[in-house]
Design an enzyme around this catalytic site. Structure first.
Site, PDB file in Angstrom:
ATOM      1  N   GLU A   1     -17.176  73.452 -58.463  1.00 14.55           N
ATOM      2  CA  GLU A   1     -16.267  72.794 -57.352  1.00 14.55           C
ATOM      3  C   GLU A   1     -16.985  71.658 -56.763  1.00 14.55           C
ATOM      4  O   GLU A   1     -18.239  71.821 -56.504  1.00 14.55           O
ATOM      5  CB  GLU A   1     -15.747  73.814 -56.162  1.00 14.55           C
ATOM      6  CG  GLU A   1     -14.852  73.042 -55.182  1.00 14.55           C
ATOM      7  CD  GLU A   1     -13.962  73.897 -54.371  1.00 14.55           C
ATOM      8  OE1 GLU A   1     -13.012  73.700 -53.816  1.00 14.55           O
ATOM      9  OE2 GLU A   1     -14.426  75.200 -54.390  1.00 14.55           O
TER      10      GLU A   1
ATOM     11  N   CYS B   1     -10.495  75.236 -53.411  1.00 15.40           N
ATOM     12  CA  CYS B   1      -9.603  74.751 -52.372  1.00 15.40           C
ATOM     13  C   CYS B   1      -9.274  73.407 -52.662  1.00 15.40           C
ATOM     14  O   CYS B   1      -8.043  72.948 -52.350  1.00 15.40           O
ATOM     15  CB  CYS B   1     -10.333  75.072 -51.141  1.00 15.40           C
ATOM     16  SG  CYS B   1     -10.465  76.541 -50.378  1.00 15.40           S
TER      17      CYS B   1
ATOM     18  N   ASN C   1      -5.108  79.111 -56.507  1.00 13.79           N
ATOM     19  CA  ASN C   1      -6.023  79.390 -56.050  1.00 13.79           C
ATOM     20  C   ASN C   1      -6.062  79.821 -54.684  1.00 13.79           C
ATOM     21  O   ASN C   1      -5.684  79.269 -53.477  1.00 13.79           O
ATOM     22  CB  ASN C   1      -7.244  78.071 -55.923  1.00 13.79           C
ATOM     23  CG  ASN C   1      -8.645  78.450 -55.264  1.00 13.79           C
ATOM     24  OD1 ASN C   1      -9.290  78.955 -56.035  1.00 13.79           O
ATOM     25  ND2 ASN C   1      -8.773  78.355 -53.935  1.00 13.79           N
ATOM     26  N   GLU C   2      -6.164  81.163 -54.183  1.00 16.53           N
ATOM     27  CA  GLU C   2      -6.295  81.689 -52.914  1.00 16.53           C
ATOM     28  C   GLU C   2      -5.006  81.520 -52.233  1.00 16.53           C
ATOM     29  O   GLU C   2      -5.224  81.430 -50.929  1.00 16.53           O
ATOM     30  CB  GLU C   2      -7.588  81.255 -52.132  1.00 16.53           C
ATOM     31  CG  GLU C   2      -9.153  81.765 -52.944  1.00 16.53           C
ATOM     32  CD  GLU C   2     -10.190  81.420 -52.045  1.00 16.53           C
ATOM     33  OE1 GLU C   2     -10.036  80.937 -50.859  1.00 16.53           O
ATOM     34  OE2 GLU C   2     -11.084  81.571 -52.431  1.00 16.53           O
TER      35      GLU C   2
END
Length: 828
Positions: free
Chosen positions: A61, A250, A382-383
């Site tokens: 990331e 994120c 994602n999340e």
């Protein structure tokens, strides 16, 4: 999902360079006398889970300057003058530049192209100097560096390019003749000295426009243009990862509902758009990074696919699902936008796998890769904190992709935590939808990892498979890596369920850190693997092809009641606390404070501004995080804690602590945490936190809440305004001795992997269950003090290779204190 493809590419063992003549790592007789006794029993006739080649990989990331100023080898910071307050409040288009003379950044019709908006207008006799990253531009004596710039200039203009530091020139000055419309100009420097503090300067004899001012080391990873920083790429390659997940977590899904709109005219896109990251670098967009800086997209999807191919890893891109996560709660209701993102994902598959005659396959071929990349897996989302909204959109992605590319495996996810309401709902929906694979993320204390080796033992063998996409214990000390190693033995034991796993994050520039811990650390001139890196490398280079079932004796559990003082805290919030009472189980008052006087019974251990106001204890700093104050005796047990709490202002709610031993060891009830979206009980152990219980919910401003916590032995019950909110029992042992045995089918070796995460050596009787084996084993040992940390100049956690000559069907081996040991034993 069918099992993953198999090769022998990664089963290379400890390496031909192992020091086979080194002495065995055995403790001294004095240590041996103090050793704890264990047994390991192996059953070579039984068949455990098969382990796929993609069991372990890396998660990349763009966080901690992992791309620009990191893996991407560009040495010039803000090379196209695109830095903006949208990236960071302190940024301007001339951040990292110093101008001498007339210099102005413009965004008008004279720009280089529509994507590369800003350019520098430089007056005659003027110059600009770039400071690079960290302490400056790093160059090494004798190495070549390629300079380039796009310029628009009058006839007869000379651009003078210099590379120097405070002590003088670092290379011969270069002069470039420039004239006419925008054009790329190049030059090459050969460094005459080594420096970490270089500066690149460009001066002009006549008015000129400049853009894309660049300096690349010639010696990139595999010598590729627009390439990667060699030492970082080689450290990643040395892990021999089975997959590469990119471009992040994120930063992928946040901002995905603030896309470009033709109706509103040009604007910077807030979400990560893969199509912006391909093609000529001067035509790629830049973007505000979720982690608070600018990302140039010089390292884009083509480079990610190329890197995955270079290191032999399966590419695993992640695309936004139009539901935000990472502490945000929003789902798009724009059907056209959702369909556009779905089409972008279909186009991505074509870019990776399509023939050169297809639209997007042709773009890949134009960039230099006619052959398809062989994409097989894609993560969607994602999340996400809204599991039902996410699943509705995931199904739309899946339906569209299955219709055109039925062989692509789509990876769903289970939110940001290892447990709780969001996690449970997400998993239920994933099972009901029959998804192939679910991405789990969690960052917990070392104690949690020692306690949860059996996490996947009870998972449904016929349900969705697990991609453990992000995990780490909260630190880069050896004790953190030890706990992760212990946990990884459980991952391997459950390789039929956990088919992909990656530590996260991967990279961190030591001067630009948004998140810690991280696997590989670096600055502008050096890089080093953390203790966690050494554990990951050892496991990833010695995985094996199949689990050989084995058992081990455990460590006798030592437990007692939860003991500790009490505490009050806030997080980016102002709150008032009153009527604090602590009463023993037999009714004795241990503490009573209505703050009618002072707060002398309380010790301030954190940040923040506490004072007694109007008969309450008030914390007023809404920027401060963890403002803990404590009171009482660390030996308290079996008590009731009552607090009245009122939120005055700020982002979150209350933090009421119990079982407080010190600043790094306590429990707290976090009410209105995570931007006032949920509440949880968290346990801090040596500074790292784990979540024990969680529920959705928020705290109202101005309302008084009655908070009661009942502690009995290791059982805790929590009450909010007189109603039971939840309860838990913290009685799971943190087992420090863990093992797994796997078989390398190519070499015929048994790989006995043992983690001894305690200060005492483990004298261990090993029974190989009648297996016929050679008398010598190749051994790799990682051992250090639990608090040891690898740095640029000191790496106490380093693998030591040796031989052990006492192998037999039954033998004894003493595993050092605080160690991870792999024995490769050849079967006959």
């Amino acid at each position: 999902m069918s099992s993953l493809s198999r090769t022998t590419r990664w089963r290379l063992g400890l390496g031909a360079t192992a020091l086979l003549t080194a002495s065995a790592l055995l403790p001294s007789p004095a240590h041996a006398e103090a050793a704890a006794d264990y047994t390991i029993t192996v059953d070579p006739s039984a068949r455990g889970a098969a382990i796929g080649d993609t069991m372990y990989g890396v998660f990349y990331e763009d966080i901690n300057r992992a791309a620009d100023g990191g893996l991407y080898a560009e040495l010039v910071q803000n090379r196209s003058f695109e830095y903006s307050t949208a990236d960071h409040a302190s940024y301007t288009p001339l951040t990292s530049w110093t101008a001498d003379g007339a210099a102005e950044v413009r965004d008008d019709a004279g720009r280089l192209n529509e994507r590369n908006r800003n350019y520098l207008s430089l007056g005659a006799g003027s110059s600009v100097t770039n400071a690079g990253y960290n302490t400056g531009v790093h160059v090494e004596k004798g190495k070549k560096y390629d300079f380039s710039v796009w310029a628009r200039a009058e006839r007869g203009t000379t651009l003078t390019v210099t590379l120097e530091d405070a002590a003088g020139p670092l290379a011969k000055v270069r002069e470039v003749a420039a004239e006419g419309a925008w054009r790329k100009y190049t030059a090459t420097f050969t460094a005459t000295r080594t420096s970490n503090r270089g500066r690149l300067a460009v001066a002009t004899t006549a008015p000129a426009a400049l853009d894309m001012v660049s300096l690349f080391p010639r010696d990139t990873y595999k010598g590729q243009s627009n390439g990667l920083r060699k030492d970082l790429a080689e450290k990643i390659e040395a892990l021999r990862p089975g997959f590469l997940r990119f471009p992040g977590g994120c930063l992928v899904n946040t901002g995905s509902m603030e896309d470009y709109s033709e109706a509103s005219g040009w604007q910077r896109e807030r979400s990560y758009q893969w199509k912006d990251t391909i093609g000529p670098v001067e035509e790629r967009a830049t973007n505000a990074n979720f982690w608070g800086y600018n990302q140039s997209y010089g390292l884009g999807y083509y480079e990610y696919f190329r890197f995955a191919e270079d290191i032999g890893a399966m590419p695993l891109p992640v695309v936004p699902a139009l539901v935000t996560g990472c502490g945000q709660n929003k789902a798009t209701d724009d059907d056209a936008l959702l369909k556009r993102h779905i089409q972008d994902t279909l186009d991505l598959i074509e870019f990776a796998n399509g023939p050169r005659t297809s639209e997007w396959g042709a773009k890949r071929a134009e960039m230099g890769h006619p052959k398809p990349f062989g994409l097989t897996h894609i993560g969607v989302g994602n999340e996400e904190n809204l599991p039902r909204e996410f699943m509705a959109r995931f199904k739309e992605f899946r339906a569209a992709i299955e219709a055109e590319y039925p062989d692509i495996t789509l990876v769903s996810n289970s939110g940001p935590d290892d447990s709780g309401a969001t996690f449970d709902t997400a998993w239920q929906l994933n099972r009901e939808a029959g998804v192939d694979m679910v991405d789990e993320h969690y960052y917990n204390s070392p104690q949690w990892f020692l306690q949860n080796n059996d996490r996947y033992d009870s998972y449904d063998r016929n349900g969705p498979k697990v991609f453990l996409g992000e995990y780490a214990s909260q630190g880069n000390a050896w004790k953190n890596a030890l706990s992760e190693a212990a946990f990884m033995t459980g991952l391997e034991r459950n390789a039929d369920v956990v088919q992909l796993a990656s530590y996260a994050p991967l990279l961190a520039n030591e001067d630009y850190v948004q998140w810690s811990p991280d696997m590989i650390w670096f600055n502008n001139h050096a890089s080093w693997g953390s203790a966690n890196y050494e554990v990951q490398k050892l496991f990833m280079n010695n995985t094996g092809d199949r689990v050989v079932p084995s058992t081990a004796t455990g460590t006798p559990a030592v437990s007692g009641p939860i003991t500790g003082a009490v505490g009050l805290s806030t997080w980016a919030t102002s709150a008032a606390y009153d009527d604090v009472r602590v009463t023993s189980a037999d009714g004795e008052t241990l503490l009573s404070d209505d703050f009618s006087g002072d707060a002398s019974r309380w010790t301030h251990t954190g940040t923040g501004a506490w004072s007694v106001q109007d008969g309450a204890y008030v914390q007023t700093d809404t920027a401060a995080e963890n403002t803990m104050v404590t009171a009482g005796d660390p030996s308290w047990k079996d008590y009731d804690l009552h607090v009245e709490a009122t939120k005055k202002s700020g982002k979150e709610g209350f933090l009421v602590a119990f079982g407080v031993k010190d600043t790094g060891n306590y429990y707290w009830w976090n009410l209105g945490g995570w931007n006032n979206t949920q509440s949880a009980v968290e346990q801090a152990s040596d500074g790292g936190k784990s979540t024990l219980l969680t529920k959705a919910g928020s705290i109202e401003t101005g309302r008084a809440y009655d908070i009661d916590i009942k502690v009995r032995g290791r059982q805790v019950t929590l009450y909010l305004d007189g109603e039971e909110w939840g309860s838990f029992t913290d009685d799971k042992p943190a087992e420090p001795f863990r093992q797994i045995v796997t078989e390398d089918e190519r070499t015929g070796e048994l790989i006995v992997k043992v983690v001894n995460a305690q200060d005492t050596p483990a004298r261990t009787a090993v029974d190989l269950g009648g297996a016929k084996v050679a008398s010598k084993a190749r051994v790799t040992t990682l051992a250090a003090d639990q608090d040891a940390v690898n740095t640029e100049t000191d790496t106490p956690v380093t693998p030591v290779r040796s031989t052990f000559s006492g192998v037999a069907g039954e033998f004894t081996y003493t595993f050092p204190a605080n160690s991870v040991t792999f024995l490769r034993i050849r079967q006959r």
